[in-house]
Design an enzyme around this catalytic site. Structure first.
Site, short mmCIF file in Angstrom:
data_model
loop_
_atom_site.label_atom_id
_atom_site.label_comp_id
_atom_site.label_asym_id
_atom_site.label_seq_id
_atom_site.Cartn_x
_atom_site.Cartn_y
_atom_site.Cartn_z
N VAL A 29 35.58 29.79 63.02
CA VAL A 29 36.69 28.85 63.06
C VAL A 29 37.95 29.63 63.43
O VAL A 29 38.27 30.64 62.81
CB VAL A 29 36.89 28.12 61.71
CG1 VAL A 29 38.15 27.27 61.74
CG2 VAL A 29 35.67 27.26 61.38
N ALA B 72 41.49 33.51 61.77
CA ALA B 72 40.15 32.99 62.08
C ALA B 72 39.19 33.44 60.99
O ALA B 72 39.56 34.26 60.13
CB ALA B 72 39.67 33.52 63.43
N LYS B 73 38.02 32.90 60.98
CA LYS B 73 36.98 33.39 60.06
C LYS B 73 35.63 32.99 60.61
O LYS B 73 35.50 31.98 61.30
CB LYS B 73 37.15 32.77 58.67
CG LYS B 73 36.51 33.59 57.58
CD LYS B 73 37.40 34.76 57.21
CE LYS B 73 36.97 35.47 55.97
NZ LYS B 73 38.07 36.22 55.39
N GLY B 74 34.63 33.81 60.29
CA GLY B 74 33.27 33.48 60.70
C GLY B 74 32.35 33.56 59.51
O GLY B 74 32.68 34.16 58.49
#
Ligand code: GLU
Length: 418
Positions: free
Chosen positions: A60, A105-107
């Protein structure tokens, strides 16, 4: 029916409150209430037994208004889109509050990594990197470690991305091994930042770290480094926990000895020493102490336990450990809370130093890095303190107002496309 905790709704609630309290422009804030992009990927992996399993992954990208998207990758069985969205939003706020030129962001991959072999994890990480390759890059979106990922994971991300791009691309991720362009001080940076934050808030109240009684929930990279660094600076670590359970000792635990024990592959439930009692995670949170440091996952300090906590300060090493409902109980009880977006920002700050070293093809000394980290956090703390003093608000609200006003102003200056 019991309300299911949704971390993204929690972030929105806290941001809405800060925008109102700070009198910030609501026009551009509407953009910040939504991420810019959500990518979901399906990752087929050949398991060691020859079978094929498909895992679900996310990246995201919340905001790149202030710089490239930035944020870790988490491997956890409970990871879902709402969690990754919340974590991505916290990254935008975190980078804004410490004023480094990144967005957020992050995953994540929905997987219990303890159930996979090292080679299965490598295939999963490489397949995930392949699946998100088109939207990441040194000047686009820069992943890093998070819960259950580490320098080895980043080595696989780096290698996969570099192979696909036909050249070494060290700046594509941070938290890498030193041998592949990692930075000195990065593995311990989040813990170091948590200790600096603790020191700053104690000093604000005329107190010192030496002799302060600390409880830490979680003994991963962040919890373990926080414990070790605080212990070396004279704090008394009275309680610790990991996935197996918690330990407590009123005279203080030896964080060096326990770190070594855990590095050898043991769990805290197996640790025995004089005066050490084994307790549950719930009991740990209610232990009498000066500073409680949640360093595990979200949703730990809630309306269920906030009224019973026996600490005077909370320093959030994890992302999102406290719910909005708990926040208001803590405020009424006069418990001072230093929020995650500031308290655990040491990791991304040293990630930024790593990325700058990669771009400039330079290496900096550990002393230089630790000094620059302390300077950035001290400056950010002063920025938050000014808002807290002006508004008479909590440190969470102060930090959110600083971060959101920077994000909103950047959006206003840029204007709206098209
Ligand atoms: N995963 C860490 C965090 O939540 C570090 C992120 C980074 O270095 O990009 O802040």
């Amino acid at each position: 029916m019991e309300n299911i905790y949704n971390p993204y709704e929690n972030v929105l609630k806290v941001m809405d409150e800060a925008v109102e309290l700070g009198g910030l422009s609501t026009d551009m804030y509407e953009m910040i209430r939504h991420p810019q992009r959500e990518l979901k990927v399906y990752l087929p992996i050949r398991m060691d037994d020859g079978s094929v399993k498909v895992f679900e992954g996310y990246r995201v990208q919340h905001s790149n208004i202030r710089g490239p998207f930035k944020g870790g990758i988490r491997f956890h069985q409970n990871t879902d889109l709402n969690e990754v969205k919340a974590l991505a939003t916290w990254m935008s706020l975190k980078c804004a509050v410490v004023n480094i030129p990144y967005g957020g962001a992050k995953g994540g991959i929905t997987v219990d990594p303890s159930k996979l072999s090292k080679t299965e994890l490598m295939r999963l990480t490489r397949r995930y990197t392949f699946a998100i390759e088109s939207i990441i890059g040194p000047d686009k979106d820069i992943p890093a470690p998070d819960v259950n990922t580490n320098a080895q994971t980043m080595a696989w991300v780096l290698d996969t991305y570099s192979m696909l791009n036909g050249k070494p691309c060290p700046g594509v991720c941070t938290g890498k091994p030193l041998e592949l362009g990692g930075s000195k001080g990065r593995p311990s940076a989040t813990g170091r930042g948590v200790v600096i934050s603790t020191k700053l808030i104690l000093a604000e109240h005329g107190e010192k770290l030496e002799g302060t009684k600390i409880v830490i929930q979680g003994f991963g990279n962040v919890g373990a480094n926080t414990a070790r660094i605080a212990f070396h600076r004279g704090a008394v670590i009275v309680g610790l926990s990991d996935v197996s359970g918690a330990i407590r000792c009123k005279d203080g635990l030896d964080a060096d000895e326990i770190s070594k024990f855990v590095e050898e592959g043991h769990l805290l439930s197996e640790y025995e020493s004089e005066g050490v009692e084994h307790i549950s995670n719930d009991e740990l949170l209610l232990t009498d102490c000066d500073v409680l440091i949640p360093a595990a996952l979200e949703n730990q300090i809630t309306d269920k336990n906030a009224k019973d906590l026996k600490c005077r300060y909370i320093v959030e090493a994890a992302n999102g450990p406290t719910t909005a409902e708990a926040d208001s109980i803590l405020k009424d009880r006069g418990i001072v809370l230093i929020p995650d977006i500031f308290a655990n920002s040491g990791g991304v700050v040293v990630s930024y130093f790593e990325w700058v070293q990669n771009i400039q093809i330079l290496t900096w000394s550990r002393e230089q890095i630790n000094k620059m980290l302390e300077d950035i956090l001290t400056k950010a703390f002063a920025d938050i303190k000014a808002v807290v003093a002006k508004q008479g608000c909590t440190w969470r609200m102060g930090a959110y107002i600083v971060a959101l006003s920077r994000l909103i102003t950047a959006n206003e200056v840029k204007g709206l496309f098209p």
